[in-house]
Design a protein around this motif. Structure first.
Motif, mmCIF file in Angstrom:
data_model
loop_
_atom_site.group_PDB
_atom_site.id
_atom_site.type_symbol
_atom_site.label_atom_id
_atom_site.label_comp_id
_atom_site.label_asym_id
_atom_site.label_seq_id
_atom_site.Cartn_x
_atom_site.Cartn_y
_atom_site.Cartn_z
ATOM 1 N N PRO A 1 118.594 68.251 -54.528
ATOM 2 C CA PRO A 1 119.815 67.550 -54.923
ATOM 3 C C PRO A 1 119.742 66.889 -56.289
ATOM 4 O O PRO A 1 120.624 66.108 -56.650
ATOM 5 C CB PRO A 1 119.954 66.494 -53.836
ATOM 6 N N LEU A 2 118.729 67.155 -57.076
ATOM 7 C CA LEU A 2 118.558 66.436 -58.338
ATOM 8 C C LEU A 2 119.512 66.870 -59.438
ATOM 9 O O LEU A 2 119.915 66.066 -60.259
ATOM 10 C CB LEU A 2 117.122 66.598 -58.849
ATOM 11 N N ALA A 3 119.845 68.167 -59.510
ATOM 12 C CA ALA A 3 120.604 68.638 -60.667
ATOM 13 C C ALA A 3 121.335 69.930 -60.355
ATOM 14 O O ALA A 3 121.102 70.562 -59.326
ATOM 15 C CB ALA A 3 119.650 68.850 -61.833
ATOM 16 N N LEU A 4 122.183 70.321 -61.283
ATOM 17 C CA LEU A 4 122.860 71.611 -61.190
ATOM 18 C C LEU A 4 121.859 72.734 -61.441
ATOM 19 O O LEU A 4 120.773 72.495 -61.965
ATOM 20 C CB LEU A 4 123.985 71.668 -62.226
ATOM 21 N N PRO A 5 122.214 73.976 -61.113
ATOM 22 C CA PRO A 5 121.296 75.089 -61.379
ATOM 23 C C PRO A 5 120.915 75.161 -62.856
ATOM 24 O O PRO A 5 121.701 74.829 -63.734
ATOM 25 C CB PRO A 5 122.096 76.320 -60.955
ATOM 26 N N LEU A 6 119.685 75.618 -63.109
ATOM 27 C CA LEU A 6 119.200 75.760 -64.479
ATOM 28 C C LEU A 6 119.957 76.875 -65.177
ATOM 29 O O LEU A 6 120.344 77.860 -64.552
ATOM 30 C CB LEU A 6 117.708 76.092 -64.480
ATOM 31 N N GLN A 7 120.123 76.720 -66.493
ATOM 32 C CA GLN A 7 120.767 77.755 -67.287
ATOM 33 C C GLN A 7 119.891 78.088 -68.488
ATOM 34 O O GLN A 7 119.503 77.192 -69.250
ATOM 35 C CB GLN A 7 122.138 77.292 -67.780
ATOM 36 N N THR B 1 120.186 71.820 -67.863
ATOM 37 C CA THR B 1 120.815 71.505 -66.590
ATOM 38 C C THR B 1 121.598 70.209 -66.777
ATOM 39 O O THR B 1 121.530 69.572 -67.826
ATOM 40 C CB THR B 1 119.791 71.385 -65.447
ATOM 41 N N ARG B 2 122.323 69.830 -65.766
ATOM 42 C CA ARG B 2 123.016 68.532 -65.745
ATOM 43 C C ARG B 2 122.633 67.811 -64.466
ATOM 44 O O ARG B 2 122.407 68.433 -63.432
ATOM 45 C CB ARG B 2 124.532 68.715 -65.783
ATOM 46 N N TYR B 3 122.594 66.506 -64.587
ATOM 47 C CA TYR B 3 122.341 65.672 -63.414
ATOM 48 C C TYR B 3 123.088 64.356 -63.578
ATOM 49 O O TYR B 3 123.600 64.046 -64.652
ATOM 50 C CB TYR B 3 120.839 65.422 -63.214
ATOM 51 N N ARG B 4 123.146 63.601 -62.509
ATOM 52 C CA ARG B 4 123.811 62.305 -62.530
ATOM 53 C C ARG B 4 122.783 61.229 -62.200
ATOM 54 O O ARG B 4 122.101 61.323 -61.185
ATOM 55 C CB ARG B 4 124.950 62.277 -61.517
ATOM 56 N N ARG B 5 122.671 60.270 -63.106
ATOM 57 C CA ARG B 5 121.756 59.153 -62.875
ATOM 58 C C ARG B 5 122.297 58.293 -61.737
ATOM 59 O O ARG B 5 123.506 58.122 -61.598
ATOM 60 C CB ARG B 5 121.659 58.271 -64.127
ATOM 61 N N PRO B 6 121.410 57.719 -60.938
ATOM 62 C CA PRO B 6 121.894 56.810 -59.895
ATOM 63 C C PRO B 6 122.499 55.564 -60.540
ATOM 64 O O PRO B 6 122.013 55.101 -61.579
ATOM 65 C CB PRO B 6 120.644 56.473 -59.084
ATOM 66 N N VAL B 7 123.540 55.054 -59.944
ATOM 67 C CA VAL B 7 124.170 53.832 -60.436
ATOM 68 C C VAL B 7 123.465 52.654 -59.793
ATOM 69 O O VAL B 7 123.362 52.578 -58.561
ATOM 70 C CB VAL B 7 125.684 53.815 -60.100
ATOM 71 N N LEU B 8 122.937 51.760 -60.628
ATOM 72 C CA LEU B 8 122.220 50.595 -60.131
ATOM 73 C C LEU B 8 123.192 49.456 -59.864
ATOM 74 O O LEU B 8 124.131 49.224 -60.628
ATOM 75 C CB LEU B 8 121.158 50.148 -61.141
ATOM 76 N N ASP B 9 122.960 48.754 -58.773
ATOM 77 C CA ASP B 9 123.776 47.565 -58.476
ATOM 78 C C ASP B 9 123.378 46.448 -59.421
ATOM 79 O O ASP B 9 122.191 46.220 -59.666
ATOM 80 C CB ASP B 9 123.558 47.111 -57.029
ATOM 81 N N THR B 10 124.370 45.740 -59.952
ATOM 82 C CA THR B 10 124.062 44.631 -60.854
ATOM 83 C C THR B 10 124.541 43.323 -60.301
ATOM 84 O O THR B 10 125.301 43.237 -59.412
ATOM 85 C CB THR B 10 124.699 44.847 -62.250
#
Length: 147
Positions: free
Chosen positions: A108-114, A138-147
């Motif tokens: 679940p870390l990222a989209l398929p490699l290109q 590839t692309r991925y989304r960083r986790p959003v940290l609670d502030t």
């Protein structure tokens, strides 16, 4: 405790995938025998090896969130030129890298490699080897940290 950054986790997963590049698995070469995450000096008596290098993490055009990242990395292959067929081996190795990684999903870390580009180098930095650098993204989304 801090978690492993996603780009490093992607490189670790890619290393695992590249380790499957063996003739016994239907590939042209055994390039997966030596896959590294850290650079090291090359000895002409060494066997062929692959090394992964992270290049860039960017906020891509068209990102759906400020947490989205585009990540690019290089797979560098070195083949010693003492081999009679070094040029053919490096071309086979490029094809094996593409076959192993193009479209590979490390979910679940990222989209398929290109695959993005490959470059063939003869005796880089004067070493007795042929090299190929194969660029993937590839692309991925960083986790959003609670502030």
């Amino acid at each position: 405790m801090a978690e492993t950054p996603i780009p490093w986790s992607i490189l670790e997963l890619v290393r695992g995938r590249l380790r499957t590049v063996r003739r016994s698995n239907g590939f042209r070469t055994d390039a997966g025998r030596d896959v590294r995450l850290e650079p090291a000096a090359f000895d002409p008596n060494d066997s062929a090896r692959l090394t992964l290098y992270p290049l860039a993490s960017i906020l891509p055009d068209g990102a759906q969130s400020t947490a989205e990242r585009g990540f690019t990395f290089v797979v560098e292959a070195l083949v010693p030129i003492r081999l009679d067929n070094a040029q053919a081996r490096i071309v086979d190795t490029i094809a094996d890298i593409e076959d192993a990684l193009d479209g590979h999903s490390q979910a679940p870390l990222a989209l398929p490699l290109q695959f993005q580009e490959s470059v063939l180098l003869d005796r880089p930095d004067g070493i007795a080897a042929m090299a190929a650098q194969v660029l993937f993204g590839t692309r991925y989304r960083r986790p959003v940290l609670d502030t």
